[in-house]
Write a protein that holds these residues in place. Structure first.
Motif, PDB file in Angstrom:
ATOM      1  N   VAL A 155       1.123  -1.084   0.042  1.00  0.00           N
ATOM      2  CA  VAL A 155       0.259  -0.060   0.030  1.00  0.00           C
ATOM      3  C   VAL A 155       1.007   1.038  -0.029  1.00  0.00           C
ATOM      4  O   VAL A 155       1.540   1.740   0.548  1.00  0.00           O
ATOM      5  N   LEU A 156       0.793   1.992  -0.838  1.00  0.00           N
ATOM      6  CA  LEU A 156       2.008   2.826  -1.576  1.00  0.00           C
ATOM      7  C   LEU A 156       1.126   4.513  -0.915  1.00  0.00           C
ATOM      8  O   LEU A 156       1.669   5.278   0.381  1.00  0.00           O
ATOM      9  N   ALA A 157      -0.322   4.700  -0.184  1.00  0.00           N
ATOM     10  CA  ALA A 157      -1.395   5.683  -0.609  1.00  0.00           C
ATOM     11  C   ALA A 157      -2.310   5.396  -0.031  1.00  0.00           C
ATOM     12  O   ALA A 157      -3.050   4.411  -1.163  1.00  0.00           O
ATOM     13  N   LYS A 208      -4.864   1.714 -13.919  1.00  0.00           N
ATOM     14  CA  LYS A 208      -3.752   2.007 -13.853  1.00  0.00           C
ATOM     15  C   LYS A 208      -3.159   2.868 -13.364  1.00  0.00           C
ATOM     16  O   LYS A 208      -3.854   3.977 -14.514  1.00  0.00           O
ATOM     17  N   ARG A 209      -2.019   3.476 -13.384  1.00  0.00           N
ATOM     18  CA  ARG A 209      -1.439   4.305 -13.099  1.00  0.00           C
ATOM     19  C   ARG A 209       0.014   4.325 -13.832  1.00  0.00           C
ATOM     20  O   ARG A 209      -0.251   3.339 -14.272  1.00  0.00           O
ATOM     21  N   GLY A 224      -9.729   6.154  -1.347  1.00  0.00           N
ATOM     22  CA  GLY A 224      -8.743   5.460  -2.086  1.00  0.00           C
ATOM     23  C   GLY A 224      -7.566   4.849  -1.667  1.00  0.00           C
ATOM     24  O   GLY A 224      -7.364   5.805  -0.636  1.00  0.00           O
ATOM     25  N   GLY A 225      -7.004   3.984  -2.404  1.00  0.00           N
ATOM     26  CA  GLY A 225      -5.331   3.504  -2.320  1.00  0.00           C
ATOM     27  C   GLY A 225      -4.758   3.112  -3.579  1.00  0.00           C
ATOM     28  O   GLY A 225      -5.323   2.971  -4.191  1.00  0.00           O
ATOM     29  N   THR A 226      -3.880   3.670  -3.453  1.00  0.00           N
ATOM     30  CA  THR A 226      -2.611   3.728  -4.536  1.00  0.00           C
ATOM     31  C   THR A 226      -1.134   2.050  -3.671  1.00  0.00           C
ATOM     32  O   THR A 226      -1.020   2.319  -2.652  1.00  0.00           O
ATOM     33  N   PHE A 227      -1.331   1.456  -4.826  1.00  0.00           N
ATOM     34  CA  PHE A 227      -1.045  -0.446  -4.511  1.00  0.00           C
ATOM     35  C   PHE A 227      -0.385  -0.471  -5.916  1.00  0.00           C
ATOM     36  O   PHE A 227       0.162   0.042  -6.316  1.00  0.00           O
ATOM     37  N   GLU A 249      -9.383  -7.801  -2.567  1.00  0.00           N
ATOM     38  CA  GLU A 249      -7.860  -8.221  -1.715  1.00  0.00           C
ATOM     39  C   GLU A 249      -7.564  -6.178  -1.445  1.00  0.00           C
ATOM     40  O   GLU A 249      -8.173  -5.924  -0.568  1.00  0.00           O
ATOM     41  N   CYS A 250      -7.716  -5.559  -2.264  1.00  0.00           N
ATOM     42  CA  CYS A 250      -7.400  -4.215  -2.131  1.00  0.00           C
ATOM     43  C   CYS A 250      -8.635  -3.366  -1.453  1.00  0.00           C
ATOM     44  O   CYS A 250      -8.397  -3.022  -0.369  1.00  0.00           O
ATOM     45  N   PRO A 251      -9.456  -4.122  -2.119  1.00  0.00           N
ATOM     46  CA  PRO A 251     -10.660  -3.006  -0.980  1.00  0.00           C
ATOM     47  C   PRO A 251     -10.950  -4.151   0.494  1.00  0.00           C
ATOM     48  O   PRO A 251     -11.062  -3.029   1.175  1.00  0.00           O
TER      49      PRO A 251
END
Length: 173
Positions: A26-28, A64-65, A98-101, A118-120
């Motif tokens: 998790v970056l942010a 996607k970033r 939000g989350g940045t992964f 999984e991220c949520p």
């Protein structure tokens, strides 16, 4: 003593291909948007005869970033509370979290469900706390949102998409 393999026929078992280790970080994580409307206070209603009926709607988005192996996951919660007695709205809470992964080593076919299940799951405890704090700070008892089954949400969305893209089976007249 003989060295028997898992195949049971005496032949050596094939060597398992080394699996690439999945890396997730998790970056942010952040509140993208938050709105709380205390309708009871705005209308000056008495809170004596209030029996809250709470509805929670959840939607998910992932993209996607530009950076390699990085993804944004957005979870949107819309919480509506109405009085069971007369149907009058009590409050409306909308939260985009939000989350940045960073996700590396995951096969492409597993990426979409991973991002939306999984991220949520990792972000949910923080969302639950925010909703609880905001409703409490808004003058209501803290709302502890029930655990969300993100796998069931994902399956429902995939079924809905499959049904929407399925050819119509109606017969011409």
């Amino acid at each position: 003593m003989t060295d028997e393999s898992a195949t049971g026929n005496g032949a050596p078992a094939p060597a398992a291909a080394p699996q690439q280790q999945v890396r997730m970080q998790v970056l942010a994580q952040y509140v993208r948007d938050l709105s709380f409307e205390n309708i009871v206070a705005q209308k000056g209603l008495a809170s004596g005869d209030v029996q809250p009926d709470v509805e929670v709607a959840v939607s998910l988005d992932a993209r996607k970033r530009q950076a390699e192996h990085q993804y944004d996951v957005l979870i949107k919660f819309k919480v509506t509370s109405k009085n069971k007695v007369n149907g009058e709205p009590l409050f409306l809470l909308e939260l985009e979290y939000g989350g940045t992964f960073l996700i590396d080593g995951l096969p492409e076919a597993q990426l979409h469900p991973f991002l939306l299940i999984e991220c949520p799951r990792l972000l949910f405890p923080f969302i639950r706390r925010i909703i609880s704090d905001v409703t409490r700070d808004g003058g209501f008892p803290p709302l502890n949102v029930d655990q969300v089954d993100f796998m069931a949400l994902y399956r429902q969305e995939m079924a809905r998409r499959a049904q929407a893209t399925a050819p119509s089976t109606t017969t011409p007249n």
